[in-house]
Scaffold this active site. Structure first.
Site, PDB file in Angstrom:
ATOM      1  N   ASP A 195       0.845  -1.199   0.000  1.00  0.00           N
ATOM      2  CA  ASP A 195       0.000   0.000   0.000  1.00  0.00           C
ATOM      3  C   ASP A 195       0.878   1.247   0.000  1.00  0.00           C
ATOM      4  OD1 ASP A 195      -2.981   1.092   0.926  1.00  0.00           O
ATOM      5  OD2 ASP A 195      -1.334   2.285   1.752  1.00  0.00           O
ATOM      6  N   TYR A 223       2.979   9.869  -0.244  1.00  0.00           N
ATOM      7  CA  TYR A 223       4.142   9.260   0.399  1.00  0.00           C
ATOM      8  C   TYR A 223       5.437   9.507  -0.367  1.00  0.00           C
ATOM      9  CZ  TYR A 223       0.447   6.464   2.667  1.00  0.00           C
ATOM     10  OH  TYR A 223      -0.680   6.038   3.326  1.00  0.00           O
ATOM     11  N   LYS A 277      -3.091   6.102  -3.930  1.00  0.00           N
ATOM     12  CA  LYS A 277      -4.160   7.018  -3.547  1.00  0.00           C
ATOM     13  C   LYS A 277      -3.928   8.401  -4.154  1.00  0.00           C
ATOM     14  CE  LYS A 277      -3.733   4.780   0.964  1.00  0.00           C
ATOM     15  NZ  LYS A 277      -2.285   4.478   0.899  1.00  0.00           N
ATOM     16  N   HIS A 303      -7.652   9.619  -1.044  1.00  0.00           N
ATOM     17  CA  HIS A 303      -6.891   9.533   0.202  1.00  0.00           C
ATOM     18  C   HIS A 303      -7.644  10.156   1.381  1.00  0.00           C
ATOM     19  CE1 HIS A 303      -2.440   9.226   1.615  1.00  0.00           C
ATOM     20  NE2 HIS A 303      -3.265   8.901   2.579  1.00  0.00           N
ATOM     21  N   ILE A 349      -2.663  -3.109   7.158  1.00  0.00           N
ATOM     22  CA  ILE A 349      -1.418  -2.806   6.439  1.00  0.00           C
ATOM     23  C   ILE A 349      -0.386  -2.197   7.395  1.00  0.00           C
ATOM     24  CG2 ILE A 349      -2.268  -2.625   4.065  1.00  0.00           C
ATOM     25  CD1 ILE A 349      -2.680   0.419   4.616  1.00  0.00           C
ATOM     26  N   LYS A 362       2.885  -0.778   8.849  1.00  0.00           N
ATOM     27  CA  LYS A 362       4.075  -0.187   8.235  1.00  0.00           C
ATOM     28  C   LYS A 362       5.325  -0.657   8.970  1.00  0.00           C
ATOM     29  CE  LYS A 362       6.742   4.062   8.231  1.00  0.00           C
ATOM     30  NZ  LYS A 362       6.798   5.462   8.707  1.00  0.00           N
ATOM     31  N   ASN A 379       5.347  -9.328  11.528  1.00  0.00           N
ATOM     32  CA  ASN A 379       3.974  -8.859  11.311  1.00  0.00           C
ATOM     33  C   ASN A 379       3.136  -9.812  10.481  1.00  0.00           C
ATOM     34  OD1 ASN A 379       4.407  -6.566  12.845  1.00  0.00           O
ATOM     35  ND2 ASN A 379       4.769  -5.222  11.088  1.00  0.00           N
TER      36      ASN A 379
END
Length: 274
Positions: free
Chosen positions: A46, A51, A76, A109, A229, A231, A241
């Site tokens: 993602d 970003y 996004k 977003h 999701i 990070k 994770n």
């Protein structure tokens, strides 16, 4: 190597329930993190225009031995590009940076309600899907009243609503609305940016199960049915994770986590941004 279960979206497409988020890390960090994630078994990445690391994500996927069609990629459109024509141009820029000829999921977003353009933006997403360059379309950070406006003025229903969601902010109202309208709820900041991991309740549950607090929270998220999701750019944490599919929480565990809900955000309220 762990592999995530799939969630079938309302448009019939499948998304891995657990993926990698790369919020605001550099291109090179995103390349390294995504490459390690793919080696570890992730098949869902993602990113977002905001970003500024779409190029790095695309580089990792193109260099991987994993075929492009096996990796679910989300990006996004940022609020500065709201509007029909602006969104289509922003999408073209994102796709060029990624180096792909299609995107699996494209999201608005933030609704940026003061701009009052998210309905136009949604129509642009519908047109991108009709053109075949986006497989699925959805939104991020939408309250139920934003979704209601899309339902009244838009055409398609979003397949995903990605929102801040963690034990301190469990988003019961959003999840209830999403479920009633066949919208999958996706959790960003699923670990409250790491701030929740010292919570005594989570520490006790981690000790009970012989797991980390992060793994307890991610297992809880999955049990709720959320797409999640987390990070990380640290190889050990990326591996940890996704290693959450071989243990189970019980009803008491889930009740103890439910009691942590305080409405506390780590980010902005969607009505206050833009």
């Amino acid at each position: 190597m762990p592999t995530s279960p799939l969630v079938t979206l309302s448009d019939g497409r499948a998304i891995p329930q657990l993926g990698l988020g790369v919020y605001k890390v550099s291109d090179s960090e995103a390349t390294d993190a995504a490459a390690h994630a793919l080696e570890t078994g992730y098949r869902h990445i993602d990113t977002a225009a905001f970003y500024e690391n779409e190029r790095g994500v695309g580089q990792a996927i193109r260099a991987s031995d994993v075929p492009r069609h096996e990796v679910f990629v989300t990006s996004k459109v940022w609020q500065s590009d709201h509007g029909y024509d602006e969104t289509r141009r922003a999408f073209d820029t994102s796709l060029e940076k990624l180096g792909f000829d299609y995107l699996d999921l494209y999201l608005i977003h933030w609704p940026a309600p003061r701009q009052n353009r998210y309905v136009e933006t949604w129509r642009a997403l519908e047109s991108l899907k009709a053109d075949g360059v986006v497989r699925s379309i959805g939104v991020s950070n939408f309250h139920p009243h934003h979704l209601e406006r899309l339902a009244q003025e838009g055409g398609e229903t979003p397949v995903v609503n990605q929102v801040e969601l963690h034990p301190w902010l469990q988003q019961a109202e959003v999840r209830k609305y999403d479920a009633a309208h066949s919208i999958a709820t996706e959790a960003w900041s699923p670990l409250a940016r790491g701030r929740i991991l010292d919570d005594p309740t989570l520490a006790a549950l981690a000790a009970k199960h012989g797991r980390s607090a992060a793994q307890i929270v991610l297992r809880w998220q999955l049990d709720l049915g959320n797409i999640v999701i987390p990070k990380s750019i640290t190889p050990e944490r990326i591996r940890e994770n996704i290693d959450v599919f071989d243990f189970a929480l019980d009803d008491d565990d889930r009740a103890r986590i439910a009691a942590l809900d305080s409405g506390q955000r780590t980010g902005k309220d969607p009505d206050d941004l833009g």
